[in-house]
Design an enzyme around this catalytic site. Structure first.
Site, mmCIF file in Angstrom:
data_model
loop_
_atom_site.group_PDB
_atom_site.id
_atom_site.type_symbol
_atom_site.label_atom_id
_atom_site.label_comp_id
_atom_site.label_asym_id
_atom_site.label_seq_id
_atom_site.Cartn_x
_atom_site.Cartn_y
_atom_site.Cartn_z
ATOM 1 N N GLN A 32 -5.063 -1.428 9.649
ATOM 2 C CA GLN A 32 -4.972 -2.763 9.074
ATOM 3 C C GLN A 32 -5.576 -3.808 10.012
ATOM 4 O O GLN A 32 -5.221 -3.873 11.195
ATOM 5 C CB GLN A 32 -3.500 -3.115 8.783
ATOM 6 N N LYS B 294 0.831 -1.207 0.000
ATOM 7 C CA LYS B 294 0.000 0.000 0.000
ATOM 8 C C LYS B 294 0.862 1.253 0.000
ATOM 9 O O LYS B 294 0.607 2.203 -0.750
ATOM 10 C CB LYS B 294 -0.921 0.006 1.227
ATOM 11 N N ASP C 184 -11.518 2.862 4.020
ATOM 12 C CA ASP C 184 -11.915 1.451 3.961
ATOM 13 C C ASP C 184 -13.435 1.312 3.846
ATOM 14 O O ASP C 184 -13.938 0.247 3.501
ATOM 15 C CB ASP C 184 -11.440 0.706 5.213
#
Length: 296
Positions: free
Chosen positions: A97, A53, A120
């Site tokens: 995460q 990422k 997200d």
């Protein structure tokens, strides 16, 4: 019949190239989109994902910030960090995460993220906004699936879609996105009666159950489009493993009109859509027009 292979790797590369162009224009006006990723612990798979990422974020010209915390970090300390990132005007997207260590309440952490920076799309406000057809941050994997379907079909209006899987991360938001594009949508799962029959009537099948090869080739309606979200590591013999999806690819490819492979299908789209969400969040934060095609 041999299905058209929907190349997610190539699609994601084109999407990143487009995002890079948009970022370059923003930077020319003194605005740099910023993405902060928080990793708690030393899970090897998560560490690789976070590293990828960061690399892709920098490659498109965005600001990349990584916070790596010890696995034993107190929940209050993590929430304090999120509060600081919420207040940082140079950060437009925040991603924590998952999974988090067992002593941390994941729901509390996700809900602490500013919904406008929730790239997200997991915050309860974004979930509710998506469900009610309002402007929201959309989970990356379903967004990538929708982009690929639109690219292949153009309009999805009137098509019958079956989503196999009901997770909050993929199944439920995928169903909402398909409804938003005027599909007739069925959400199926392991308890669905006559799952085979339900899948066979679909023009679009999105498989997201986490069970290798669960959706058989003879379940697929001839000419249907199959989006395989599953990423399962299975034994390949001689001490080796390989990645497979939730769909029996060898059987389905002979029946479907189009299908995503595993690997190389939906997977590469997830990070690309994370970057797309960060760009969208940046434009919204600065009151700028949103780039077309990056949101539902």
């Amino acid at each position: 019949m041999t299905a058209t292979i929907l190349d997610g790797k190539a699609f994601a590369a084109r999407l990143r190239q487009r995002i890079a162009g948009d970022v370059e224009r923003l930077r020319a006006d003194g605005i740099t989109p910023g993405l902060a990723v928080v990793l708690v612990g030393e899970d090897p798979a998560s560490a690789v994902y976070v590293r990828n990422k960061g690399r892709q974020t920098r490659e498109v010209g965005m600001k990349s910030v990584e916070h790596r915390l010890d696995a034993g970090v107190a929940q209050d300390a993590l929430l304090t960090l999120i509060g600081e990132l919420n207040a940082d005007a140079s950060i437009h997207g925040i991603l924590v995460q998952l999974p988090l260590p067992g002593h941390i309440d994941s729901a509390a952490v996700l809900d602490a993220i500013d919904p406008a920076k929730d790239v997200d799309g997991f915050h309860v406000l974004n979930v509710g906004r998506l469900a009610t057809g309002q402007k929201a941050m959309v989970p990356c994997t379903p967004l990538g699936c929708l982009m690929m379907l639109r690219d292949h079909h153009g309009s999805l209006s009137g098509m019958e879609a079956v989503v196999v899987g009901r997770s909050n991360i993929v199944g439920k938001p995928m169903a909402q996105l398909l409804l938003g594009d005027d599909c007739t949508v069925t959400v199926a799962h392991s308890r669905t009666r006559d799952l085979t029959g339900v899948v066979r009537r679909a023009d679009i099948v999105v498989a997201a159950v986490g069970r290798p090869g669960m959706v058989q080739g003879d379940w697929i309606k001839p000419g249907a489009t199959v989006i395989d979200v599953g990423i399962n590591r299975v034994d390949a013999g001689e001490g080796k493993t390989r990645l497979v999806g939730d769909v029996d690819f060898d059987g389905a490819v002979r029946v479907a009109g189009a299908i995503t492979p595993v690997p190389g299908g939906v997977g590469p789209m997830t990070i690309a859509c994370l970057l797309a969400n960060t760009l969208t969040a940046c434009c919204r934060a600065h009151g700028l027009p949103e780039p077309e095609g990056l949101t539902p």
